[in-house]
Scaffold this motif. Structure first.
Motif, PDB file in Angstrom:
ATOM      1  N   LYS A   1       0.209 -14.754  15.816  1.00 26.41           N
ATOM      2  CA  LYS A   1      -0.851 -13.884  15.307  1.00 26.41           C
ATOM      3  C   LYS A   1      -1.286 -12.861  16.357  1.00 26.41           C
ATOM      4  N   ASN A   2      -1.153 -13.249  17.602  1.00 26.15           N
ATOM      5  CA  ASN A   2      -1.580 -12.394  18.708  1.00 26.15           C
ATOM      6  C   ASN A   2      -0.360 -11.645  19.244  1.00 26.15           C
ATOM      7  N   LYS A   3      -0.142 -10.447  18.757  1.00 23.64           N
ATOM      8  CA  LYS A   3       1.007  -9.678  19.212  1.00 23.64           C
ATOM      9  C   LYS A   3       0.637  -8.198  19.298  1.00 23.64           C
ATOM     10  N   GLN A   4       1.302  -7.526  20.236  1.00 25.34           N
ATOM     11  CA  GLN A   4       0.999  -6.123  20.512  1.00 25.34           C
ATOM     12  C   GLN A   4       2.305  -5.361  20.659  1.00 25.34           C
ATOM     13  N   LEU A   5       2.392  -4.208  20.036  1.00 24.64           N
ATOM     14  CA  LEU A   5       3.538  -3.310  20.163  1.00 24.64           C
ATOM     15  C   LEU A   5       3.087  -2.056  20.898  1.00 24.64           C
ATOM     16  N   VAL A   6       3.797  -1.734  21.978  1.00 24.55           N
ATOM     17  CA  VAL A   6       3.479  -0.554  22.780  1.00 24.55           C
ATOM     18  C   VAL A   6       4.693   0.358  22.774  1.00 24.55           C
ATOM     19  N   VAL A   7       4.527   1.571  22.303  1.00 26.00           N
ATOM     20  CA  VAL A   7       5.611   2.551  22.261  1.00 26.00           C
ATOM     21  C   VAL A   7       5.321   3.636  23.288  1.00 26.00           C
ATOM     22  N   ALA A   8       6.168   3.713  24.307  1.00 27.47           N
ATOM     23  CA  ALA A   8       6.033   4.756  25.323  1.00 27.47           C
ATOM     24  C   ALA A   8       6.672   6.033  24.778  1.00 27.47           C
TER      25      ALA A   8
ATOM     26  N   THR B   1       5.341 -18.538  18.579  1.00 28.83           N
ATOM     27  CA  THR B   1       3.907 -18.565  18.304  1.00 28.83           C
ATOM     28  C   THR B   1       3.058 -18.142  19.492  1.00 28.83           C
ATOM     29  N   GLN B   2       3.666 -18.002  20.675  1.00 31.95           N
ATOM     30  CA  GLN B   2       2.891 -17.579  21.842  1.00 31.95           C
ATOM     31  C   GLN B   2       2.502 -16.104  21.716  1.00 31.95           C
ATOM     32  N   PRO B   3       1.420 -15.701  22.368  1.00 28.93           N
ATOM     33  CA  PRO B   3       1.084 -14.276  22.404  1.00 28.93           C
ATOM     34  C   PRO B   3       2.272 -13.453  22.898  1.00 28.93           C
ATOM     35  N   LEU B   4       2.509 -12.316  22.245  1.00 23.69           N
ATOM     36  CA  LEU B   4       3.708 -11.506  22.494  1.00 23.69           C
ATOM     37  C   LEU B   4       3.323 -10.048  22.669  1.00 23.69           C
ATOM     38  N   CYS B   5       3.779  -9.440  23.773  1.00 27.44           N
ATOM     39  CA  CYS B   5       3.613  -8.006  24.002  1.00 27.44           C
ATOM     40  C   CYS B   5       4.994  -7.378  24.097  1.00 27.44           C
ATOM     41  N   VAL B   6       5.275  -6.433  23.205  1.00 25.50           N
ATOM     42  CA  VAL B   6       6.572  -5.771  23.123  1.00 25.50           C
ATOM     43  C   VAL B   6       6.401  -4.313  23.541  1.00 25.50           C
ATOM     44  N   VAL B   7       7.157  -3.892  24.562  1.00 27.69           N
ATOM     45  CA  VAL B   7       7.100  -2.518  25.038  1.00 27.69           C
ATOM     46  C   VAL B   7       8.456  -1.861  24.830  1.00 27.69           C
ATOM     47  N   VAL B   8       8.475  -0.696  24.177  1.00 30.51           N
ATOM     48  CA  VAL B   8       9.713   0.052  23.952  1.00 30.51           C
ATOM     49  C   VAL B   8       9.474   1.526  24.255  1.00 30.51           C
TER      50      VAL B   8
ATOM     51  N   LEU C   1       2.901  -1.147  32.334  1.00 23.59           N
ATOM     52  CA  LEU C   1       2.026  -2.062  33.077  1.00 23.59           C
ATOM     53  C   LEU C   1       0.584  -1.980  32.602  1.00 23.59           C
ATOM     54  N   ASP C   2       0.163  -0.807  32.152  1.00 29.01           N
ATOM     55  CA  ASP C   2      -1.195  -0.660  31.637  1.00 29.01           C
ATOM     56  C   ASP C   2      -1.410  -1.495  30.382  1.00 29.01           C
ATOM     57  N   ALA C   3      -0.313  -1.817  29.694  1.00 28.30           N
ATOM     58  CA  ALA C   3      -0.408  -2.708  28.532  1.00 28.30           C
ATOM     59  C   ALA C   3      -0.152  -4.153  28.922  1.00 28.30           C
ATOM     60  N   LEU C   4       0.880  -4.382  29.739  1.00 35.40           N
ATOM     61  CA  LEU C   4       1.290  -5.752  30.045  1.00 35.40           C
ATOM     62  C   LEU C   4       0.259  -6.501  30.882  1.00 35.40           C
ATOM     63  N   ILE C   5      -0.261  -5.870  31.928  1.00 38.79           N
ATOM     64  CA  ILE C   5      -1.175  -6.589  32.825  1.00 38.79           C
ATOM     65  C   ILE C   5      -2.438  -7.045  32.097  1.00 38.79           C
ATOM     66  N   PRO C   6      -3.115  -6.190  31.325  1.00 38.70           N
ATOM     67  CA  PRO C   6      -4.277  -6.697  30.575  1.00 38.70           C
ATOM     68  C   PRO C   6      -3.905  -7.774  29.553  1.00 38.70           C
ATOM     69  N   PHE C   7      -2.703  -7.667  28.994  1.00 36.58           N
ATOM     70  CA  PHE C   7      -2.267  -8.676  28.030  1.00 36.58           C
ATOM     71  C   PHE C   7      -2.107 -10.029  28.697  1.00 36.58           C
ATOM     72  N   TYR C   8      -1.450 -10.047  29.863  1.00 37.19           N
ATOM     73  CA  TYR C   8      -1.351 -11.296  30.617  1.00 37.19           C
ATOM     74  C   TYR C   8      -2.716 -11.784  31.072  1.00 37.19           C
ATOM     75  N   ASP C   9      -3.553 -10.861  31.546  1.00 40.56           N
ATOM     76  CA  ASP C   9      -4.886 -11.245  32.023  1.00 40.56           C
ATOM     77  C   ASP C   9      -5.681 -11.944  30.914  1.00 40.56           C
TER      78      ASP C   9
END
Length: 308
Positions: free
Chosen positions: A271-278, A241-248, A297-305
């Motif tokens: 509910k708070n999740k983000q998928l980033v496809v490089a 249930t924690q916010p999740l950022c997935v980068v592939v 990092l351009d996705a992960l750092i703002p997500f953590y922030d």
């Protein structure tokens, strides 16, 4: 200004210690409290590789206290026998690392996140489901080790592989030498024709690009069976249930991080999740190549922030 302070740490586990490096933000002030991120290395890797020297440094530069640790039985961490890749223990390691973080006066214990890379991504996801002190989850080319064992690591024949593991464990119990398997070919030339993930893993781990003394890519065969009954994503629909950022990366390989990333993004209960496809980049490109690492990092750092 880049981080200029790294300290070693010894994290108490069961009857051994986990070795870790702590990366501090620039202009670190011990009288203040900082959000912290646990950085978990890939299968067969170590804290001095991508989890530490690439992402640990970058996240520290962004203002986080980052702890990169060696898995129990691996790297500079304790535990016998050596080179065990046991998902249950790998998941428990996160709680020991959190135990250490919450004793540090400069860590805000309500703002602890995690970043897992490759197998570390799967372990991070699994750990966060029951370790509620982890508030935000980042998965970078995360791999579900259970999937990997059933597929590429067993040639899609897990039962035959398990029978071999059983026979080897019996032999070792009777005094035979341990079978420590190298998970990769010895050279890039030897890996030719074996698929993008094997070739690129060999190029990362077996050359000056990423090679480190403890980045052994070795595994004790007789202790691998438990992984075949393990699924990093079990209960994700309810417990993650924690916010999740997935980068592939979108260049798929046999280790399955592209497929696994899309699966956990779909299944996660948060509910708070983000998928980033490089786009145009592979699994191992995201370990250390500047352009795809920058995209991650351009996705992960703002997500953590935003969420820590």
């Amino acid at each position: 200004m880049a981080t200029d302070r790294i300290e070693t740490a010894s994290v108490k586990a069961l009857y051994w210690n986990i070795a870790a490096d702590i990366y501090f933000p620039p202009n670190f002030d011990e009288s203040k409290q900082y959000p912290a991120i646990i950085s978990a290395h890939p299968i067969g890797s170590c804290k001095e590789q991508t989890s530490g020297n690439v992402y640990g440094t970058a996240l520290a530069d962004a203002g986080y206290v980052v702890i990169a640790f060696d898995a129990s039985f691996q790297g500079a961490s304790g535990g016998e026998p050596r080179f065990v890749e046991d998902p249950t223990q790998r998941v428990q390691d996160f709680s020991y690392v959190v135990d250490h973080l919450v004793t540090l006066p400069y860590v805000d214990d309500d703002r602890i996140g995690v970043l897992g890379i490759c197998g570390g991504g799967g372990y991070s996801i699994s750990a966060a489901m029951t370790e509620r002190r982890i508030k935000v989850v980042g998965s970078l080319v995360g791999v579900n080790f259970g999937h990997l064992l059933h597929e590429a690591f067993s040639g899609y024949d897990p039962i035959t592989t398990l029978e071999g593991i059983a026979a080897q464990r019996t032999a070792e119990a009777r005094g035979a030498e341990p079978d420590v398997e190298n998970l990769l070919p010895p050279t890039v030339d030897a890996a030719a024709g074996m698929g993008i993930d094997v070739v690129e893993a060999t190029e990362y781990y077996k050359t000056g690009r990423g090679e480190k003394p403890n980045g052994s890519t070795r595994s004790l065969v007789s202790r691998r069976a438990a992984g075949y009954g393990w699924d990093a994503f079990a209960h994700a629909e309810v417990l993650l249930t924690q916010p999740l950022c997935v980068v592939v990366g979108d260049k798929p390989g046999a280790f399955g991080s592209y497929r696994d990333g899309l699966e956990i993004y779909r299944r996660a209960g948060c509910k708070n999740k983000q998928l980033v496809v490089a786009e145009g980049w592979s699994h191992y490109d995201l370990y250390d190549k500047p352009e795809p690492v920058g995209q991650a990092l351009d996705a992960l750092i703002p997500f953590y922030d935003k969420n820590l």
